[in-house]
Design a protein around this motif. Sequence first.
Motif, PDB file in Angstrom:
ATOM      1  N   SER A  24     -25.209   0.374  29.614  1.00 42.21           N
ATOM      2  CA  SER A  24     -25.848   1.674  29.409  1.00 42.21           C
ATOM      3  C   SER A  24     -25.845   2.504  30.690  1.00 42.21           C
ATOM      4  CB  SER A  24     -27.285   1.486  28.916  1.00 42.21           C
ATOM      5  OG  SER A  24     -27.285   0.859  27.662  1.00 42.21           O
ATOM      6  N   ALA A  25     -25.990   1.857  31.823  1.00 41.79           N
ATOM      7  CA  ALA A  25     -25.984   2.571  33.107  1.00 41.79           C
ATOM      8  C   ALA A  25     -24.651   3.274  33.351  1.00 41.79           C
ATOM      9  CB  ALA A  25     -26.292   1.601  34.245  1.00 41.79           C
ATOM     10  N   ASP A  26     -23.556   2.733  32.837  1.00 43.66           N
ATOM     11  CA  ASP A  26     -22.254   3.391  32.995  1.00 43.66           C
ATOM     12  C   ASP A  26     -22.252   4.750  32.308  1.00 43.66           C
ATOM     13  OD1 ASP A  26     -21.139   1.151  34.356  1.00 43.66           O
ATOM     14  OD2 ASP A  26     -20.707   0.196  32.427  1.00 43.66           O
ATOM     15  N   ILE A  27     -22.873   4.822  31.157  1.00 44.19           N
ATOM     16  CA  ILE A  27     -22.947   6.079  30.419  1.00 44.19           C
ATOM     17  C   ILE A  27     -23.950   7.010  31.094  1.00 44.19           C
ATOM     18  CG2 ILE A  27     -23.387   7.150  28.176  1.00 44.19           C
ATOM     19  CD1 ILE A  27     -20.893   5.197  28.401  1.00 44.19           C
ATOM     20  N   ALA A  28     -25.092   6.479  31.474  1.00 45.37           N
ATOM     21  CA  ALA A  28     -26.141   7.303  32.085  1.00 45.37           C
ATOM     22  C   ALA A  28     -25.664   7.966  33.373  1.00 45.37           C
ATOM     23  CB  ALA A  28     -27.384   6.454  32.354  1.00 45.37           C
ATOM     24  N   THR A  29     -24.936   7.234  34.208  1.00 47.15           N
ATOM     25  CA  THR A  29     -24.472   7.834  35.458  1.00 47.15           C
ATOM     26  C   THR A  29     -23.392   8.886  35.204  1.00 47.15           C
ATOM     27  OG1 THR A  29     -22.953   5.977  35.816  1.00 47.15           O
ATOM     28  CG2 THR A  29     -25.090   5.867  36.914  1.00 47.15           C
ATOM     29  N   THR A  30     -22.598   8.688  34.168  1.00 47.00           N
ATOM     30  CA  THR A  30     -21.599   9.700  33.813  1.00 47.00           C
ATOM     31  C   THR A  30     -22.278  10.982  33.353  1.00 47.00           C
ATOM     32  OG1 THR A  30     -20.004   7.992  33.192  1.00 47.00           O
ATOM     33  CG2 THR A  30     -19.631  10.204  32.308  1.00 47.00           C
ATOM     34  N   VAL A  31     -23.274  10.848  32.494  1.00 46.48           N
ATOM     35  CA  VAL A  31     -24.005  12.022  32.002  1.00 46.48           C
ATOM     36  C   VAL A  31     -24.744  12.708  33.152  1.00 46.48           C
ATOM     37  CG1 VAL A  31     -25.879  12.781  30.477  1.00 46.48           C
ATOM     38  CG2 VAL A  31     -24.165  11.153  29.651  1.00 46.48           C
ATOM     39  N   ALA A  32     -25.335  11.933  34.048  1.00 40.94           N
ATOM     40  CA  ALA A  32     -26.027  12.513  35.204  1.00 40.94           C
ATOM     41  C   ALA A  32     -25.054  13.316  36.059  1.00 40.94           C
ATOM     42  CB  ALA A  32     -26.706  11.421  36.026  1.00 40.94           C
ATOM     43  N   PHE A  33     -23.860  12.785  36.268  1.00 46.01           N
ATOM     44  CA  PHE A  33     -22.850  13.524  37.022  1.00 46.01           C
ATOM     45  C   PHE A  33     -22.492  14.827  36.321  1.00 46.01           C
ATOM     46  CE2 PHE A  33     -18.305  14.552  37.376  1.00 46.01           C
ATOM     47  CZ  PHE A  33     -18.318  15.057  38.669  1.00 46.01           C
TER      48      PHE A  33
END
Length: 106
Positions: A73-82
């Motif tokens: 999930s962190a992989d998706i969250a960091t992409t969205v944050a970027f």
Amino acid sequence: MAADQGAGSYGAVKAGLVTWNLDLARELGPRGITANVVSPGYIADTEFFRDRLPDTRRTDLVSATATGRAGASADIATTVAFLASPEARHITGQVLHVNGGAYGTR
């Protein structure tokens, strides 16, 4: 991924989102608003998969990646944050495949 690989009505809906995103990017861009689609691959710790896949299916999905692991999930969250950050202000109308290389782009 379903939009490009064919998955019946599910894939058709995903393809519709991609096209809608292009219209949103064009409509909102002049106001400084970006629109993008994040297309995750196998993310084991989500409600969608619930980590209940048969071992053979899980192995197949992980083997299809270039990274050799399931996504988190962190992989998706960091992409969205970027994408939500000022650093991504010129990225719009795109589909970002966050899948460890399991699905290449055209």
